[in-house]
Design a protein around this motif. Structure first.
Motif, short mmCIF file in Angstrom:
data_model
loop_
_atom_site.label_atom_id
_atom_site.label_comp_id
_atom_site.label_asym_id
_atom_site.label_seq_id
_atom_site.Cartn_x
_atom_site.Cartn_y
_atom_site.Cartn_z
N ARG A 160 8.99 2.52 -2.46
CA ARG A 160 8.31 1.41 -3.13
C ARG A 160 8.44 0.23 -2.18
O ARG A 160 9.53 -0.18 -1.80
CB ARG A 160 8.97 1.08 -4.45
N VAL A 161 7.29 -0.33 -1.78
CA VAL A 161 7.24 -1.39 -0.80
C VAL A 161 6.60 -2.61 -1.44
O VAL A 161 5.58 -2.49 -2.11
CB VAL A 161 6.42 -0.96 0.45
N LYS B 155 3.00 -8.02 -4.04
CA LYS B 155 2.43 -6.82 -4.66
C LYS B 155 3.27 -5.62 -4.28
O LYS B 155 3.71 -5.49 -3.15
CB LYS B 155 0.98 -6.60 -4.19
N GLU B 156 3.48 -4.73 -5.27
CA GLU B 156 4.27 -3.54 -5.01
C GLU B 156 3.35 -2.36 -4.76
O GLU B 156 2.30 -2.22 -5.40
CB GLU B 156 5.20 -3.23 -6.19
N PRO C 248 1.20 -2.45 -10.57
CA PRO C 248 1.28 -3.84 -11.00
C PRO C 248 2.72 -4.35 -10.92
O PRO C 248 3.66 -3.56 -10.92
CB PRO C 248 0.79 -3.79 -12.46
N GLU C 249 2.86 -5.66 -10.87
CA GLU C 249 4.19 -6.26 -10.85
C GLU C 249 4.95 -5.82 -12.10
O GLU C 249 4.42 -5.82 -13.20
CB GLU C 249 4.09 -7.79 -10.87
N VAL C 250 6.18 -5.41 -11.91
CA VAL C 250 7.01 -4.99 -13.03
C VAL C 250 7.97 -6.12 -13.33
O VAL C 250 8.77 -6.51 -12.48
CB VAL C 250 7.79 -3.71 -12.67
#
Length: 141
Positions: free
Chosen positions: A5-6, A11-12, A34-36
């Motif tokens: 996960r980058v 943004k992920e 999406p952003e968590v």
């Protein structure tokens, strides 16, 4: 296959990367997630940042500082080659007077006097290579 996960610019991205051997092809899958939001009660570790005092000025800082003998050291703001030295020991200088031309990255940089005084020492010569923070000239009152 490895998953990562980058986060880039807020943004992920979930990225899958296949390890290569001498006979395999690269396969990458990138999907935007999406952003968590951080769950309540879950905290990120905090790293403590401490202020570090430097003994030598770095690039971008003032190019002169007081020396231990009451003189003012004119230091190089960057690494480069001395193209010209305009002063010699015993010369009187005023604020804004050109002291040295320093070439760095194919650009000529004029080093100016930030205070007036008399030249006590000239520690450089034309053609010398100099590092950032190195004393070039010592001025006295």
């Amino acid at each position: 296959m490895r998953r990562f996960r980058v986060r880039v610019n807020g943004k992920e991205y979930d990225v899958e990367v296949e390890e290569l051997s001498s006979q395999t092809q690269v396969q990458q899958t990138v999907s935007e997630t999406p952003e968590v939001p951080v769950a309540a009660g879950k905290t990120e570790p905090v790293k403590k940042v401490e202020e570090v005092k430097r003994s030598e000025p770095q690039a971008g800082e003032r190019s002169s500082q007081s020396g231990g003998t009451g003189g003012i050291n004119v230091v190089s703001p960057m690494s480069g080659t001395i193209l010209e030295v305009f002063v010699s020991v015993g010369d009187s200088v005023s604020i804004g007077q050109k002291l040295v031309i320093l070439e760095a990255m194919k650009m000529e940089n004029s080093i100016l006097a930030e205070s007036s005084g008399t030249v006590r020492q000239v520690k450089i010569r034309k053609g010398d290579n100099i590092d950032a923070g190195e004393t070039m000239i010592v001025l006295g009152s």
